[in-house]
Design a protein around this motif. Structure first.
Motif, PDB file in Angstrom:
ATOM      1  N   GLY A 164      43.314  32.274  97.255  1.00  0.00           N
ATOM      2  CA  GLY A 164      44.221  31.170  97.581  1.00  0.00           C
ATOM      3  C   GLY A 164      44.964  31.550  98.848  1.00  0.00           C
ATOM      4  O   GLY A 164      45.039  32.736  99.211  1.00  0.00           O
ATOM      5  N   SER A 165      45.502  30.547  99.568  1.00  0.00           N
ATOM      6  CA  SER A 165      46.252  30.923 100.770  1.00  0.00           C
ATOM      7  C   SER A 165      47.596  31.539 100.392  1.00  0.00           C
ATOM      8  O   SER A 165      48.215  32.236 101.190  1.00  0.00           O
ATOM      9  N   ASN A 166      48.047  31.327  99.151  1.00  0.00           N
ATOM     10  CA  ASN A 166      49.236  32.050  98.676  1.00  0.00           C
ATOM     11  C   ASN A 166      49.059  33.559  98.821  1.00  0.00           C
ATOM     12  O   ASN A 166      49.999  34.268  99.164  1.00  0.00           O
TER      13      ASN A 166
ATOM     14  N   PHE B 105      58.034  25.184 101.802  1.00  0.00           N
ATOM     15  CA  PHE B 105      57.232  25.671 100.671  1.00  0.00           C
ATOM     16  C   PHE B 105      57.896  26.885  99.994  1.00  0.00           C
ATOM     17  O   PHE B 105      58.278  27.847 100.651  1.00  0.00           O
TER      18      PHE B 105
ATOM     19  N   TYR C 161      57.415  30.884 100.592  1.00  0.00           N
ATOM     20  CA  TYR C 161      57.941  31.687 101.713  1.00  0.00           C
ATOM     21  C   TYR C 161      59.123  32.562 101.272  1.00  0.00           C
ATOM     22  O   TYR C 161      59.107  33.770 101.511  1.00  0.00           O
TER      23      TYR C 161
ATOM     24  N   ALA D  80      55.371  25.218 107.532  1.00  0.00           N
ATOM     25  CA  ALA D  80      54.304  24.459 106.867  1.00  0.00           C
ATOM     26  C   ALA D  80      54.150  23.134 107.583  1.00  0.00           C
ATOM     27  O   ALA D  80      55.118  22.398 107.758  1.00  0.00           O
TER      28      ALA D  80
ATOM     29  N   ASN E 108      55.162  21.002 102.504  1.00  0.00           N
ATOM     30  CA  ASN E 108      55.245  20.709 101.077  1.00  0.00           C
ATOM     31  C   ASN E 108      56.612  21.226 100.607  1.00  0.00           C
ATOM     32  O   ASN E 108      56.919  22.382 100.883  1.00  0.00           O
TER      33      ASN E 108
ATOM     34  N   ASP F 168      51.229  27.194 108.445  1.00  0.00           N
ATOM     35  CA  ASP F 168      50.524  26.938 107.183  1.00  0.00           C
ATOM     36  C   ASP F 168      49.973  25.519 107.222  1.00  0.00           C
ATOM     37  O   ASP F 168      50.722  24.549 107.159  1.00  0.00           O
TER      38      ASP F 168
ATOM     39  N   ALA G 206      47.887  23.889 105.069  1.00  0.00           N
ATOM     40  CA  ALA G 206      47.224  23.613 103.786  1.00  0.00           C
ATOM     41  C   ALA G 206      46.761  22.159 103.658  1.00  0.00           C
ATOM     42  O   ALA G 206      45.816  21.864 102.932  1.00  0.00           O
ATOM     43  N   TYR G 207      47.444  21.251 104.360  1.00  0.00           N
ATOM     44  CA  TYR G 207      47.126  19.825 104.225  1.00  0.00           C
ATOM     45  C   TYR G 207      46.505  19.242 105.487  1.00  0.00           C
ATOM     46  O   TYR G 207      46.446  18.025 105.652  1.00  0.00           O
TER      47      TYR G 207
ATOM     48  N   THR H  88      43.447  26.408 103.306  1.00  0.00           N
ATOM     49  CA  THR H  88      43.091  26.566 101.903  1.00  0.00           C
ATOM     50  C   THR H  88      41.950  25.648 101.493  1.00  0.00           C
ATOM     51  O   THR H  88      41.738  24.603 102.109  1.00  0.00           O
TER      52      THR H  88
ATOM     53  N   SER I 263      42.087  24.645  98.371  1.00  0.00           N
ATOM     54  CA  SER I 263      42.681  24.093  97.140  1.00  0.00           C
ATOM     55  C   SER I 263      42.950  22.597  97.203  1.00  0.00           C
ATOM     56  O   SER I 263      43.058  21.957  96.168  1.00  0.00           O
ATOM     57  N   LYS I 264      43.105  22.045  98.371  1.00  0.00           N
ATOM     58  CA  LYS I 264      43.589  20.671  98.454  1.00  0.00           C
ATOM     59  C   LYS I 264      42.439  19.714  98.779  1.00  0.00           C
ATOM     60  O   LYS I 264      41.805  19.205  97.880  1.00  0.00           O
TER      61      LYS I 264
ATOM     62  N   ARG J 209      40.683  29.436  93.601  1.00  0.00           N
ATOM     63  CA  ARG J 209      41.578  30.309  94.352  1.00  0.00           C
ATOM     64  C   ARG J 209      40.899  30.900  95.597  1.00  0.00           C
ATOM     65  O   ARG J 209      40.398  32.024  95.576  1.00  0.00           O
TER      66      ARG J 209
HETATM   67  C1  LIG Z   1      49.205  24.139  98.143  1.00  0.00           C
HETATM   68  C2  LIG Z   1      49.753  24.876  99.292  1.00  0.00           C
HETATM   69  C3  LIG Z   1      49.156  26.042  99.732  1.00  0.00           C
HETATM   70  C4  LIG Z   1      47.853  26.493  99.159  1.00  0.00           C
HETATM   71  O1  LIG Z   1      47.942  27.273  98.067  1.00  0.00           O
HETATM   72  P1  LIG Z   1      46.632  28.015  97.553  1.00  0.00           P
HETATM   73  O2  LIG Z   1      47.145  29.353  97.188  1.00  0.00           O
HETATM   74  O3  LIG Z   1      45.657  28.077  98.673  1.00  0.00           O
HETATM   75  O4  LIG Z   1      46.155  27.220  96.405  1.00  0.00           O
HETATM   76  C5  LIG Z   1      49.675  26.698 100.829  1.00  0.00           C
HETATM   77  N1  LIG Z   1      50.733  26.221 101.472  1.00  0.00           N
HETATM   78  C6  LIG Z   1      51.336  25.094 101.101  1.00  0.00           C
HETATM   79  C7  LIG Z   1      52.466  24.574 101.900  1.00  0.00           C
HETATM   80  C8  LIG Z   1      50.874  24.400  99.979  1.00  0.00           C
HETATM   81  O5  LIG Z   1      51.491  23.298  99.593  1.00  0.00           O
END
Ligand SMILES: *Cc1c(COP(=O)(O)O)cnc(C)c1O
Length: 372
Positions: A100-102, A126, A129, A169, A173, A200, A202-203, A230, A232-233, A241
């Motif tokens: 995951g990018s987390n 987010f 951080y 971000a 988010n 970041d 992610a979106y 990521t 994930s989205k 992950r």
């Molecule tokens: C959902 C999200 C991520 C991605 O999380 P993953 O670990 O890749 O699932 C990263 N940064 C932001 C701002 C998010 O909302």
């Protein structure tokens, strides 16, 4: 004395991340059937998994006895091919894969932060951080928001001698706000060269092409820039992950030093490599999101609710005391996300779903607010 009392004070002070409520949990608590529950709480892809990823994963189940490729060669090749010429002079050594990018965000913190240093991030940004910053014992500096988004001038002014990382971000988010490319470019130019800027994205896949910043091209000019992305989205692989960072190879090397050797599992490596070329699925995800966003906005306008215009696959709506509305929605089998922990106690964040899911949420919301 208890062992926990001896954990570092900065660890004891961490408020754990609050994930969206799982469907199975609500089903147990309320005695509802899982099929009757709508979850619009974690910005997951309502179209499900990219079919290409699903096929690649199914074909690889027999290989689970083997360790994954710790260097992720196939996935990194696929990422390099996808990024194209702009990324050409950076290449595979500028990619760091994460669980995951987390995971990648945590690698940044572990590589560059320590007690005696600081990181800068915005209010309403987010939650990960502050979490990854605090876990290292570094100081987190939260700057005031500007219309619920990042105030880049305030962030620049907040950078101190001990600042090592700035987190941004884009889109953000939970607020869905977007910084334009020109403002970001000017910011990168002004930040001291020894300070890492994490952008970041992610979106990013949900943005119209004309709103996407040429961030990959910036990597050549700014060795202190780290992009995170990521699967994930938009790619619909949140449960698998997998995410990645793009950076100058020296910076990527720092992240790799603190990375677990096999942090991305073999199914995730294969699934992501198959999904990255699934342009059709990404296009469908964006279409569903654009239509669902319009549906939500219209719904809020009809009910007479304020909302924060969003560039992500979610939107924040102002409902008054959000805790009560959140609970009332749960009773009706609809899971959204309260954002009181983001300093927004009057808002709910709702992920964009399929048309019928959005309609179900809007109907329940309207009913709850009429009764109040
Ligand atoms: C959902 C999200 C991520 C991605 O999380 P993953 O670990 O890749 O699932 C990263 N940064 C932001 C701002 C998010 O909302």
């Amino acid at each position: 004395m208890h062992s926990c009392d001896l954990a570092p004070a900065y660890v004891r002070a961490i408020a754990p991340y609050q994930p969206g409520k799982p469907i199975s949990e609500l089903a147990r608590e309320m005695g509802l059937a899982e099929a009757d529950i709508v979850k619009l709480a974690s910005n997951e892809n309502p179209l499900g998994v990219s079919p290409r990823a699903r096929a690649a994963i199914a074909a690889a189940l027999d290989e689970l006895a083997l360790y994954p490729d710790g260097n992720g060669f196939e996935l990194k090749s696929a990422i390099t091919a996808k990024l194209g010429v702009e990324f050409g002079n950076i290449g595979m050594s500028g990619i760091v894969l994460g669980n995951g990018s987390n995971d990648v965000l945590e690698l940044v913190a572990r590589a560059f932060l320590a007690p005696g240093t600081s990181a800068v991030y915005s209010r309403h940004a987010f939650a990960v951080y502050p979490l990854v910053t605090q876990a290292t014992g570094a100081i987190g500096i939260e700057t005031p928001a500007l219309d619920f988004g990042h105030d880049l001038a305030a962030m620049l002014a907040a950078i101190r001698d001990d600042t090592r990382v700035v987190f941004i971000a884009n889109p953000n988010n939970p607020t869905g706000t977007l910084l334009d490319a020109a403002s970001l470019a000017a910011f990168l130019k002004s930040v001291p060269e020894q300070v890492i800027v994490v952008l970041d994205e992610a979106y990013g896949e949900f943005l119209d092409v004309d709103l996407q910043a040429p961030s990959v091209a910036w990597l050549a000019d700014y060795p202190n820039l780290i992009l995170t992305r990521t699967f994930s989205k938009a790619y619909g692989l949140a449960g698998l992950r997998v995410g990645y960072a793009l950076a100058h190879p020296d910076v990527a090397g720092m992240l790799n030093r603190v990375r677990q050797p096999f942090n991305v599992n073999s199914l995730a490596l294969l699934g992501a490599a198959a999904a990255i070329d699934d342009a059709e699925f990404i296009a469908a995800s964006k279409r569903v999101n654009d239509a669902g966003m319009a549906q939500m906005v219209q719904g809020f306008q009809r009910i007479g609710l304020e909302f924060i215009p969003s560039f992500g696959n979610f939107i924040c709506v102002k409902v008054g005391p959000a805790g009560e509305v959140f609970q009332a929605l749960l009773k009706r089998g609809v899971i959204v996300r309260p954002v009181g922990n983001y300093g927004m106690p009057e808002y709910l964040r709702v992920s964009i779903g399929l048309p019928e899911q959005n309609a179900r949420f809007l109907a329940a919301l309207s009913e709850i607010l009429e009764q109040a």
